[in-house]
Design an enzyme around this catalytic site. Structure first.
Site, PDB file in Angstrom:
ATOM      1  N   SER A 210      36.324  42.548  43.617  1.00  0.00           N
ATOM      2  CA  SER A 210      35.367  42.032  44.589  1.00  0.00           C
ATOM      3  C   SER A 210      35.993  40.924  45.442  1.00  0.00           C
ATOM      4  O   SER A 210      37.025  41.136  46.062  1.00  0.00           O
ATOM      5  CB  SER A 210      34.118  41.561  43.852  1.00  0.00           C
ATOM      6  OG  SER A 210      33.054  41.322  44.734  1.00  0.00           O
ATOM      7  N   ASP A 430      29.722  51.994  46.925  1.00  0.00           N
ATOM      8  CA  ASP A 430      29.649  50.586  46.551  1.00  0.00           C
ATOM      9  C   ASP A 430      28.795  49.830  47.566  1.00  0.00           C
ATOM     10  O   ASP A 430      29.008  49.924  48.774  1.00  0.00           O
ATOM     11  CB  ASP A 430      31.074  50.018  46.516  1.00  0.00           C
ATOM     12  CG  ASP A 430      31.156  48.588  46.007  1.00  0.00           C
ATOM     13  OD1 ASP A 430      30.128  47.912  45.904  1.00  0.00           O
ATOM     14  OD2 ASP A 430      32.292  48.147  45.717  1.00  0.00           O
ATOM     15  N   HIS A 459      30.034  48.688  41.559  1.00  0.00           N
ATOM     16  CA  HIS A 459      30.904  47.659  42.117  1.00  0.00           C
ATOM     17  C   HIS A 459      31.768  47.135  40.972  1.00  0.00           C
ATOM     18  O   HIS A 459      31.281  46.479  40.073  1.00  0.00           O
ATOM     19  CB  HIS A 459      30.048  46.535  42.698  1.00  0.00           C
ATOM     20  CG  HIS A 459      30.823  45.413  43.307  1.00  0.00           C
ATOM     21  ND1 HIS A 459      31.594  45.565  44.427  1.00  0.00           N
ATOM     22  CD2 HIS A 459      30.932  44.110  42.948  1.00  0.00           C
ATOM     23  CE1 HIS A 459      32.143  44.409  44.744  1.00  0.00           C
ATOM     24  NE2 HIS A 459      31.757  43.511  43.854  1.00  0.00           N
TER      25      HIS A 459
END
Length: 525
Positions: A210, A430, A459
Site C-alpha cells: 500500500s 483493489d 488490498h
C-alpha cells in the site's frame, strides 16, 4: 490497526536498545554516511513470533541538519539463520501511519523457510509512529462516537464536520509544530537509508504494501544504487498523491461495496436480504438512514456504520461478519452484532489515533491540497453522485489537510531507469489502490514486472493465501527471478482466490494467513 500490533509496540519501547550515534552528514541526496553504532538487539518475541528482536535507532529530525535534534525509530528483526545471507529485507505495512514491528515476524514466518532464512527481516515504526519517539497523537478520541453524519446535506452538519477537521489540524499544529515539517515521505525514505547504514548494508531489499509501495518508490528514486530488490504490493499511483488519489478511491470503494452486497444477495438462504443486489443495496442505505436517526448502542451512527463496512472494501474475509451484522439489524431488529462489528472493525483505539495523526501529517505535507473548501465541496458532491458509499466519509477523513499548519511539498517524481528489476503485485479490483496505479508505476519503473491477481479485490494480496502470487514473490526473493516481460500491462497473471463462504459453527472460512495479514495492514492505508 491491530491490538496485537499495539502490544508489540509497547514491548519494543521497553526492550529497545538505544544507539549512541546518529548518521553522519548526508550527501546531496540526503545520504546517511557510514560511522554509526550497530543496533543493540534484544529479545522481544511473542507467542506467534518467538524469534523477534527489537532495537532503536536515533536519526536526525531534519536530515538536512544531521547534527541537529534527533528522533528515535523503533526497529524489529527476525535474524537470518542460513549460511547464505542476502542482507536485510525491510518491510512496511503501509499507512502512512502503520506500525511495522509485528510485520517482520509475519513476513518471516509466511515466506518459505529456506527463503526467509537468508534474510534479516527488518520491521520498523516510521517516524512519529507507535514505539518510535516522539509518537504523534494530535487529538486523542477524535473518532469517538457518535460523530456528525458524514453526509453534509444541511449547513449545520457541514459546519460541524468542518469544525472537527479544523480542530484536529489546529491541535496538531499546537502540539507538534516542531515536528510536523519533517513528517513526510522523503524524510521517511531517508530514515530507511539511515537504517541501512546502521545495519552495515551496502544495499537493502525492500517489501512494502500500500503506502509502503510509495515509500519504497521514493527511496529508490533518492538512492537507486542502494536498492538490491524491491517488491511492491497494492501499488499507489505516484502521479495523483494525495487529493486526487482519495477521490479515485471513492469510486473504487463504491464498486467494492457493491461487490459485497452482490455476494450477500447470492447467499439469500443464509442472510434473507433478497436475491437482487440493488434491493440489498437499498436495505443497506435504509439501515444507514435509520442509524443516522437513532444510533445503535449509542455508538454506531451513520459515520460509524461507514467506518464499520469500509474494511470490507480492503479484505473480503470480513464479509461474512459484516453480512451477519447487516442481516441481524434488518431482519431481527437486533443491533448487538452491528455494535460488535463496529468494535472489531470500525472503532479507533489509541494506536489508531496515532496512526491517523501520522496519516494526516504525512499526506497533508507530501503534496498540495485545496485550501478553498468550495473546491472540496464541488469535487466531493460530484463524486458522491456516482459513488455514495464512502465519498463524504473519506472527505472528512482527509479534510484536516484543508487547514494544515505547514506548507505542502511537491510530490516526488519516482520515474526511474537505474534500478534492478522491481516486482509489482496488484489485484484488478483493489479499492484502496486502484489497478491503474500499478500500471502507471510499472511504466515509470523501467524494467519492472507486474504480477496481476485477475478478478481479485483485496488490498494486500501476497502472503495472503494465493500460492501463485506467493510463488512469484518467493522466487524473486530467492534469486531475483522475475516473470519474463510481456510488453503489456501484466507480465504474469494469477487467478484470484474464491470469495469466502458464510460462517459455520462460529468459525470463519477465510484464509487464516489472509486475516492475520489484514489485521496488520489496517485500514485507510
Amino acid at each position: 490497526m491491530s491490538h496485537r500490533t499495539a502490544a508489540l509496540c509497547a514491548t519494543a519501547a521497553v526492550l529497545a536498545g538505544a544507539l549512541t550515534a546518529a548518521p553522519a552528514a548526508p550527501a546531496a541526496a540526503g545520504t546517511a554516511a557510514a560511522s554509526v553504532a550497530r543496533p543493540a538487539w534484544k529479545k522481544c518475541g511473542t507467542a506467534d513470533y518467538p524469534t523477534l528482536q527489537c532495537a532503536s535507532l536515533a536519526v536526525p529530525l531534519d536530515h538536512g541538519r544531521p547534527d541537529g535534534e534527533k528522533i528515535t525509530l523503533a526497529l524489529s528483526r527476525v535474524p537470518h539463520t542460513a549460511k547464505t545471507y542476502q542482507g536485510p529485507l525491510l518491510v512496511n505495512p503501509g499507512g502512512p501511519g502503520g506500525s511495522g514491528l509485528t510485520l517482520a515476524g509475519f513476513v518471516a514466518s509466511s515466506l518459505p523457510k529456506e527463503v526467509a532464512a537468508q534474510y534479516d527481516v527488518i520491521g520498523f515504526d516510521p517516524r512519529g509512529v507507535g514505539a518510535s519517539e516522539p509518537a504523534v497523537n494530535c487529538r486523542p478520541g477524535h473518532f469517538a462516537p457518535v460523530r456528525p453524519d458524514s453526509l453534509p446535506d444541511t449547513p449545520a452538519v457541514e459546519q460541524a464536520n468542518l469544525e472537527r477537521a479544523k480542530s484536529f489540524a489546529d491541535a496538531c499544529g499546537e502540539k507538534y509544530a516542531r515536528v510536523l515539517p519533517y513528517l513526510d515521505t522523503p524524510s521517511a525514505a531517508r530514515d530507511l537509508d539511515a537504517i541501512r547504514v546502521a545495519l552495515g548494508a551496502e544495499r537493502i531489499n525492500y517489501f512494502g504494501y500500500s503506502y509502503g509501495t510509495y515509500l519504497g518508490a521514493v527511496y529508490a528514486r533518492l538512492f537507486p544504487d542502494r536498492v538490491r530488490r524491491l517488491a511492491l504490493d497494492s501499488v499507489v499511483d505516484p502521479t495523483d498523491v494525495w487529493y486526487d488519489a482519495n477521490l479515485n478511491q471513492d469510486l473504487a470503494f463504491n464498486d467494492r461495496h457493491r461487490a459485497f452486497l452482490a455476494w450477500v444477495a447470492a447467499r439469500d438462504t443464509t442472510y434473507r436480504l433478497g436475491t437482487d443486489p440493488e434491493r440489498v443495496e437499498e436495505k443497506w442505505y435504509a439501515m444507514r438512514a435509520a442509524l443516522a436517526e437513532k444510533p445503535a448502542g449509542s455508538a454506531v451512527g451513520a459515520a460509524e456504520v461507514e467506518d464499520t463496512y469500509s474494511p470490507g472494501g480492503y479484505y473480503n474475509g470480513y464479509w461474512p461478519y459484516l453480512a451477519e451484522a447487516f442481516a441481524a439489524y434488518v431482519n431481527d431488529k437486533d443491533a448487538d452484532p452491528l455494535v460488535e462489528a463496529y468494535e472489531n472493525f470500525g472503532a479507533v483505539d489509541a494506536a489508531g489515533d496515532n496512526g491517523y495523526s501520522v496519516y494526516t501529517s504525512v499526506q497533508c505535507r507530501d503534496a498540495r491540497w485545496p485550501r478553498d473548501w468550495e473546491e472540496w465541496r464541488e469535487d466531493n458532491w460530484e463524486v458522491y453522485e456516482k459513488a455514495p458509499f464512502l465519498t463524504w466519509n473519506n472527505a472528512w477523513y482527509n479534510a484536516p489537510c484543508a487547514f494544515w499548519p505547514t506548507r505542502s511539498l511537491e510530490p516526488v517524481d519516482v520515474a526511474n531507469d537505474q534500478l534492478p528489476p522491481v516486482l509489482l503485485f496488484q489485484a484488478t479490483g483493489d479499492a484502496a489502490t486502484p489497478y491503474e496505479g500499478a500500471v502507471t508505476t510499472h511504466r515509470l519503473l523501467r524494467g519492472s514486472r507486474l504480477v496481476v491477481e485477475d478478478g481479485g479485490g483485496n488490498h494486500g494480496v501476497t502472503l495472503s493465501g494465493n500460492a501463485c502470487l506467493d510463488g512469484h514473490l518467493a522466487a524473486y526473493l530467492a534469486d531475483g527471478t522475475v516473470p519474463r516481460g510481456s510488453g503489456g500491462e501484466a507480465d504474469a497473471v494469477c487467478p484470484a482466490l474464491p470469495d469466502p463462504e458464510p460462517l459455520k459453527s462460529g468459525e470463519a472460512t477465510p484464509s487464516a494467513r489472509g486475516t492475520a495479514l489484514h489485521g496488520l495492514l489496517g485500514f485507510r492505508r
